[in-house]
Motif scaffolding. Structure first.
Motif, PDB file in Angstrom:
ATOM      1  N   THR A 102       6.015 -14.274 -14.790  1.00 52.40           N
ATOM      2  CA  THR A 102       6.912 -13.029 -15.559  1.00 52.40           C
ATOM      3  C   THR A 102       7.871 -13.515 -16.315  1.00 52.40           C
ATOM      4  OG1 THR A 102       6.440 -11.782 -13.382  1.00 52.40           O
ATOM      5  CG2 THR A 102       8.270 -11.116 -14.731  1.00 52.40           C
ATOM      6  N   THR A 104      11.552 -13.363 -17.816  1.00 51.01           N
ATOM      7  CA  THR A 104      12.612 -12.979 -17.606  1.00 51.01           C
ATOM      8  C   THR A 104      13.845 -13.637 -18.292  1.00 51.01           C
ATOM      9  OG1 THR A 104      13.273 -14.656 -15.878  1.00 51.01           O
ATOM     10  CG2 THR A 104      11.974 -12.703 -14.877  1.00 51.01           C
ATOM     11  N   ASN A 120       2.901  -5.304 -16.211  1.00 54.32           N
ATOM     12  CA  ASN A 120       2.815  -5.429 -14.805  1.00 54.32           C
ATOM     13  C   ASN A 120       3.996  -4.410 -14.199  1.00 54.32           C
ATOM     14  OD1 ASN A 120       1.573  -6.148 -12.226  1.00 54.32           O
ATOM     15  ND2 ASN A 120       3.519  -7.482 -12.079  1.00 54.32           N
ATOM     16  N   SER A 149       9.238 -15.711  -6.564  1.00 52.35           N
ATOM     17  CA  SER A 149       8.582 -14.694  -7.259  1.00 52.35           C
ATOM     18  C   SER A 149       9.432 -13.627  -7.645  1.00 52.35           C
ATOM     19  CB  SER A 149       7.198 -13.953  -6.459  1.00 52.35           C
ATOM     20  OG  SER A 149       7.879 -13.175  -5.461  1.00 52.35           O
ATOM     21  N   SER A 150       8.880 -12.687  -8.899  1.00 54.39           N
ATOM     22  CA  SER A 150       9.570 -11.461  -9.101  1.00 54.39           C
ATOM     23  C   SER A 150       9.812 -10.665  -8.010  1.00 54.39           C
ATOM     24  CB  SER A 150       8.880 -10.798 -10.268  1.00 54.39           C
ATOM     25  OG  SER A 150       8.594 -11.731 -11.555  1.00 54.39           O
ATOM     26  N   ASP A 192       3.213  -8.121  -7.398  1.00 56.26           N
ATOM     27  CA  ASP A 192       2.712  -7.614  -8.637  1.00 56.26           C
ATOM     28  C   ASP A 192       1.547  -6.512  -8.427  1.00 56.26           C
ATOM     29  OD1 ASP A 192       4.392  -9.580  -9.659  1.00 56.26           O
ATOM     30  OD2 ASP A 192       2.990 -10.679 -10.598  1.00 56.26           O
ATOM     31  N   GLU A 217       7.693  -5.276 -15.690  1.00 50.20           N
ATOM     32  CA  GLU A 217       7.834  -6.562 -16.225  1.00 50.20           C
ATOM     33  C   GLU A 217       6.469  -7.005 -17.219  1.00 50.20           C
ATOM     34  OE1 GLU A 217       7.891  -8.816 -12.508  1.00 50.20           O
ATOM     35  OE2 GLU A 217       5.721  -9.169 -12.174  1.00 50.20           O
ATOM     36  N   GLN A 218       6.473  -8.370 -17.854  1.00 49.15           N
ATOM     37  CA  GLN A 218       5.328  -8.710 -18.649  1.00 49.15           C
ATOM     38  C   GLN A 218       5.086  -9.972 -18.161  1.00 49.15           C
ATOM     39  OE1 GLN A 218       7.123  -7.649 -22.674  1.00 49.15           O
ATOM     40  NE2 GLN A 218       5.752  -5.916 -22.632  1.00 49.15           N
ATOM     41  N   TYR A 219       3.844 -10.418 -18.268  1.00 54.64           N
ATOM     42  CA  TYR A 219       3.285 -11.847 -18.060  1.00 54.64           C
ATOM     43  C   TYR A 219       3.424 -12.615 -19.209  1.00 54.64           C
ATOM     44  CZ  TYR A 219       1.629 -10.581 -13.438  1.00 54.64           C
ATOM     45  OH  TYR A 219       1.668 -10.155 -12.024  1.00 54.64           O
TER      46      TYR A 219
END
Length: 262
Positions: A102, A104, A120, A149-150, A192, A217-219
């Protein structure tokens, strides 16, 4: 004597000026081309990257194979401890973190990211026999997250949510959390949506996903800080794969749809 000192000083100055100036040239791409290999760091995170009978498989794995084929280098895989991913990268054991990473603001301080390639959401995964239907229903429950993790960060950021839980349990991999959910050791997993949908695709009658999301979020692919040349070249190849339909075919094989973000 003074004349000699002046002459020597002039000679030293000329020598210094003749040396090549130090540069901060970004050789990240050239280093990969020179060694003719790229080491991808991943962990157990289906369907993006995971071990199946000790073979690396997954959506990210297949995308990376095509990228490195077009770059003309050998792709190698290194299974890593996700909690030590940045250390693995900075120590040179891997060339990128490529496994549902992710993007951030905090990670941007220590990594260079590719452009995003997947959207995501962070969702709540529970059992159909004991569904957790929304965020409010997490109160008093035991919740599992993958360490670093997120999902973990989102819960810790929401101090009211964190304090309302019975317990937040951290697992080395999301697969371990899923096994404990099945065994009744925890009530839910914050994970996720990509992973949650994959779990349901394997056993649709067993799992429940809440409509609530803790975050969107985005990967991206994570490279060492300031390795822009390598990140930019891989972004270019990904764009080529999107344009010629290769990325869509890989996406459809794993997700049943073209979910590539470009």
């Amino acid at each position: 004597m003074k004349k000699l000192i002046v002459i020597l000083a002039a000679m030293l100055l000329l020598t210094a000026c003749s040396q090549p100036a130090a540069t901060n040239e970004d050789r990240s791409l050239q280093n990969i081309l020179d060694k003719k290999e790229f080491v991808l760091g991943f962990t157990q995170y289906p369907p993006l990257g995971y071990l199946d009978n000790n073979n690396p498989v997954g959506f990210d794995i297949d995308i990376a194979k095509e990228v490195m084929s077009r770059l003309g280098v050998t792709l190698k895989f290194q299974y890593i401890d996700w909690d030590a991913k940045t250390l693995e990268l900075n120590s040179g054991n891997i060339d990128a973190i490529w496994n549902g990473l992710t993007i951030t603001d905090e990670r941007k301080l220590e990594l260079t990211f590719s452009r995003p390639y997947l959207n995501n959401r962070l969702v709540i995964l529970s059992l159909n026999s004991n569904p957790v239907e929304n965020i409010a229903a997490l109160q008093g429950t035991k919740v599992g997250v993958e360490i670093s993790s997120s999902g973990q960060f989102a819960i810790e950021k929401d101090t009211a949510l964190l304090s309302s839980l019975n317990e937040m349990i951290q697992y080395q991999t999301i697969t371990e959390a899923l096994l404990d959910l099945q065994a009744g050791g925890i009530d839910a997993i914050v994970a996720d949506e990509v992973f949650a949908r994959y779990a349901i695709s394997k056993n649709a009658d067993n799992y429940f996903i809440s409509d609530d999301a803790l975050a969107s979020e985005q990967y991206g692919i994570g490279f060492r800080l300031n390795e822009l040349a390598l990140a930019n070249r891989i972004d270019e190849i990904l764009d080529e794969m999107v344009a010629d339909g290769t990325a869509a075919r890989i996406s459809e094989a794993w997700f049943g749809d073209d979910v590539i973000l470009r």
